[in-house]
Design a protein around this motif. Structure first.
Motif, short mmCIF file in Angstrom:
data_model
loop_
_atom_site.label_atom_id
_atom_site.label_comp_id
_atom_site.label_asym_id
_atom_site.label_seq_id
_atom_site.Cartn_x
_atom_site.Cartn_y
_atom_site.Cartn_z
N CYS A 177 36.24 69.12 -42.84
CA CYS A 177 36.90 68.94 -44.13
C CYS A 177 36.03 69.57 -45.21
O CYS A 177 34.83 69.29 -45.29
CB CYS A 177 37.09 67.46 -44.45
N VAL A 199 40.17 71.70 -42.83
CA VAL A 199 41.13 71.07 -43.73
C VAL A 199 40.66 71.20 -45.17
O VAL A 199 39.54 70.77 -45.51
CB VAL A 199 41.32 69.58 -43.39
N ALA A 204 46.05 69.68 -48.14
CA ALA A 204 46.48 68.47 -47.43
C ALA A 204 47.17 67.50 -48.38
O ALA A 204 48.20 66.89 -48.03
CB ALA A 204 45.26 67.80 -46.79
#
Length: 240
Positions: A177, A199, A204
């Motif tokens: 992330c 991500v 997201a």
């Protein structure tokens, strides 16, 4: 559908970059409105700045006059999401929680790669509060300040890619992330270096916000996020 994407710092160029990342992730027909707080720090990298940003973000959203369907708080590990949920009935999505929850669909364990080491405890606290730490492998700092991401992108890419590689090799992370709203443009390079899914919290959060709106879901007002009680406020809002 209109989604407000609120930067937590007052650097306009970063607001623009966050807005571009959100638009790239949005579905056709979704309007992204990037907002910059009226007051606060040029970068948010500690508790004092984060609490100040929480107030600034709430006030900026409160003053937005047009209709909207959801709000994204685009700060990693920052305070204020709960206050927004009290003020608003529409869904409020924080990019820290959006990134971590998305990562858990993609692998067994995830790591966050962020900016300065001093922000690591703030991110850890937000993830713990959200119940997202059971599959957290690590939170790694690149040593860069938030504004360094814009000043020297090549150095930023290398530092973040290096820590991402270590998260995979040393911490056994299976998903990375990106732990800052301004890191969206670094995603492809980190994928190349690690082979792991990466991500971006802004992307997201857009997907989650769109899904909540399409399902007709809104923030519960039964207890925790009930509207603030009516009362007098002394010298509020402040005059700058």
């Amino acid at each position: 559908m209109r989604i407000l994407v609120v930067n937590v710092n007052t650097t306009e160029s970063m607001t623009e970059a966050i807005g571009e990342a959100a638009r790239a992730a949005a579905a056709p027909g979704t309007e992204i409105v990037p907002l910059t707080p009226d007051f606060g720090a040029e970068s948010v990298e500690g508790n004092y700045e984060s609490y100040l940003a929480a107030v600034a973000v709430m006030e900026r959203v409160r003053r937005y006059a047009e209709p909207y369907d959801a709000v994204i708080q685009a700060g990693y590990g920052e305070h204020g999401r709960e206050g927004l949920q009290e003020l608003l009935a529409v869904p409020v999505v924080d990019i820290t929680e959006a990134a971590a929850s998305t990562a858990m669909f993609l692998g067994h364990a995830y790591s966050v790669v962020t900016t300065l080491d001093r922000t690591v405890p703030l991110i850890a606290d937000r993830l713990k509060l959200a119940g997202l730490t059971d599959r957290l492998a690590s939170i790694r700092a690149s040593g860069l300040g938030v504004l360094d991401l814009e000043r020297d992108p090549s150095v930023a890419i290398e530092a973040i890619a290096e820590q991402s590689e270590r998260a995979v090799s040393d911490d056994h992370a299976e998903v990375i992330c990106l732990g800052c709203g301004g890191m969206a443009g670094l995603r492809s390079r980190v994928i190349e270096r690690t082979g792991a899914p990466v991500v971006d919290g802004v992307a997201a959060a857009v997907g989650i916000a769109e899904s909540l709106v399409r399902q007709g879901l809104s923030t519960s007002k039964l207890r925790t996020y009930a509207e603030p009680r009516a009362k007098a406020f002394r010298h509020w809002p402040p005059r700058f």
